[in-house]
Design a protein around this motif. Structure first.
Motif, PDB file in Angstrom:
ATOM      1  N   SER A 302       2.778 -13.313   8.735  1.00 14.61           N
ATOM      2  CA  SER A 302       1.823 -12.429   9.399  1.00 14.61           C
ATOM      3  C   SER A 302       0.758 -13.233  10.103  1.00 14.61           C
ATOM      4  CB  SER A 302       1.152 -11.501   8.378  1.00 14.61           C
ATOM      5  OG  SER A 302       2.053 -10.545   7.878  1.00 14.61           O
ATOM      6  N   PRO A 335       2.173   0.096   9.432  1.00 12.74           N
ATOM      7  CA  PRO A 335       2.347  -1.160   8.701  1.00 12.74           C
ATOM      8  C   PRO A 335       3.687  -1.172   7.973  1.00 12.74           C
ATOM      9  CG  PRO A 335       0.195  -0.192   8.265  1.00 12.74           C
ATOM     10  CD  PRO A 335       0.980   0.836   8.995  1.00 12.74           C
ATOM     11  N   ARG A 346      -3.295  -3.725   4.658  1.00 14.70           N
ATOM     12  CA  ARG A 346      -2.735  -3.005   5.808  1.00 14.70           C
ATOM     13  C   ARG A 346      -2.747  -3.886   7.051  1.00 14.70           C
ATOM     14  NH1 ARG A 346      -1.610   2.269   5.474  1.00 14.70           N
ATOM     15  NH2 ARG A 346      -1.817   2.533   7.740  1.00 14.70           N
ATOM     16  N   GLU A 347      -3.804  -4.670   7.229  1.00 19.84           N
ATOM     17  CA  GLU A 347      -3.887  -5.556   8.389  1.00 19.84           C
ATOM     18  C   GLU A 347      -2.757  -6.580   8.373  1.00 19.84           C
ATOM     19  OE1 GLU A 347      -7.505  -7.805  10.617  1.00 19.84           O
ATOM     20  OE2 GLU A 347      -7.106  -8.441   8.559  1.00 19.84           O
ATOM     21  N   ALA A 350       0.630  -4.936   8.887  1.00 14.60           N
ATOM     22  CA  ALA A 350       0.830  -4.425  10.250  1.00 14.60           C
ATOM     23  C   ALA A 350       1.092  -5.545  11.245  1.00 14.60           C
ATOM     24  CB  ALA A 350      -0.379  -3.628  10.691  1.00 14.60           C
ATOM     25  N   SER A 351       1.066  -6.793  10.797  1.00 17.24           N
ATOM     26  CA  SER A 351       1.194  -7.915  11.738  1.00 17.24           C
ATOM     27  C   SER A 351       2.343  -8.847  11.374  1.00 17.24           C
ATOM     28  CB  SER A 351      -0.118  -8.700  11.796  1.00 17.24           C
ATOM     29  OG  SER A 351      -0.429  -9.263  10.523  1.00 17.24           O
TER      30      SER A 351
END
Length: 387
Positions: A302, A335, A346-347, A350-351
């Motif tokens: 990520s 995500p 979540r960040e 989501a990446s």
């Protein structure tokens, strides 16, 4: 182009393409027809089934059903087994990191009145045998656990699960093996597997052909109706050319599996070393594969604060093709359900970016990939979202 999306689909081998073209040209009759052409096509179909049984040692040709792919195999296996066994119980166990074709199928069965237990996983994405054992009840009719996770490459303890379920004879054990065939060894018999799904286009075969192993004695309620083909489980005229080509692809993949795994583990180590040099990137899942809990061909990482599609498109401009999550879910902005289940924010979830290797990759391809990752991150750093 440098194609690093083999977990989504693989380029078919030249031999597979030639085989499929030859069969399409010469054996176009319906294999159910009574005339000579139908008989010849039917013989090819059964020969392909025998090839599959021979490479998955200890299985019989009659235990293999040809489908349109892994998704259909999973649907037939899970729904068919659950409905056929519903008089004995209505409890199903699966995990939080399954492919959508398993996860969503179980949720659909829950809406039919089945009770579904979704097991958590640890930060590496691996389910606990102890947690599974605690979830088992006298009503448990089906346990479905994937072998290799399609997003992270985490390897589930299939053999240990099979040993545990041998104490629960009435519980059917289904394994989604779509991402493991040709990458890791798998012995269906010793692992106590009753149902096993695979897909040809993940092993350099044609799209539109899948496998479902149904151990002798396991009963599935048919999802489809209208014909007796494939033991009545998948009625309709069989794709003979695709099936024959798929059998060749599976044979090649399983025969070369040990060498492929050794080579890909070396590539994986090099990529992980590269990622460790880029502070902005975080590896998701297992780093050290020595414990046997990481597949050789998948690395997931990520870049928190950055949209994954931005990274994917920038890599593509430099001839590197990568992906985000499962191809079945990659167009969704949500995500990753898998990374969230592993405890990622979540960040971070989501990446996620997935790199998956293939037979054409070697040291030169990995060095190019590493150079491009360094360059892309440097260009993107000023654009990071601080949330």
């Amino acid at each position: 182009m440098y194609y690093f999306d083999h977990a989504a689909s693989t380029p078919p081998h030249e031999e597979v393409i030639r085989t499929m073209a030859e069969v399409m040209a010469k054996h176009y009759a319906n294999p159910s027809s009574l005339h000579r052409g139908g008989h010849e096509a039917g013989n090819l179909l059964e020969r392909a089934r025998s090839v599959i049984a021979s490479v998955f040692r200890g299985t019989e040709p009659k235990e293999w059903i040809f489908t349109s792919g892994g998704t259909e195999s999973n649907n037939i296996a899970i729904t068919g087994a659950a409905r056929a066994s519903s008089k004995r119980g209505k409890h199903i166990i699966t995990t939080a990191v399954e492919h959508p074709s398993v996860y969503d199928t179980c949720l659909a069965l829950e809406r039919e009145g089945f009770k579904v237990t979704i097991l958590p996983v640890n930060s590496d994405g691996i389910v606990s045998i102890e947690v599974l054992e605690q979830a088992l009840t006298d009503e448990t009719i089906l346990v479905s656990v994937m072998h290799v996770n399609n997003e992270t490459g985490a390897v589930q303890p299939i053999r240990e699960i099979g040993e545990l379920l041998k104490q629960h004879r009435s519980t059917i054990f289904h394994v989604d093996g779509v991402q493991s065939v040709g990458k890791l060894p798998i012995d269906l018999q010793s692992c106590g597997i009753d149902l096993f799904s695979a897909s040809a286009h993940k092993v350099n075969g044609p799209r539109g052909v899948g496998l479902l192993y149904v151990r002798a004695g396991v009963i599935l309620e048919p999802l489809y109706h209208g014909g007796s083909q494939e033991r009545g489980q998948r009625p309709g005229t069989e794709n003979v050319a695709g099936i024959v080509a798929a059998a060749k692809a599976f044979r090649m993949a399983l025969e070369s599996q040990p060498e492929r795994a050794e080579r890909m583990y070396a590539l994986r180590e090099r990529l992980l070393a590269c990622i460790s040099e880029i502070p902005e990137l975080i590896v998701n899942g297992v780093i050290d594969h020595s414990a046997g809990v990481a597949a050789p061909n998948i690395v997931n990482f990520s870049y928190p604060g950055m949209k994954p599609e931005v990274i994917v498109h920038m890599l593509e401009k430099h001839r590197v093709l990568a992906s985000t999550k499962s191809a079945c879910s990659s167009k969704s902005d949500d995500p990753s359900r898998v990374l969230l289940a592993m405890g990622a924010s979540r960040e971070r979830a989501a990446s996620g970016i997935r790199i998956s290797f293939g037979d054409e990759h070697g040291a030169a391809e990995l060095e190019w990939l590493c150079r491009m990752l360094h360059m892309v991150v440097q260009k993107l750093k000023p654009l990071e979202r601080k949330e």
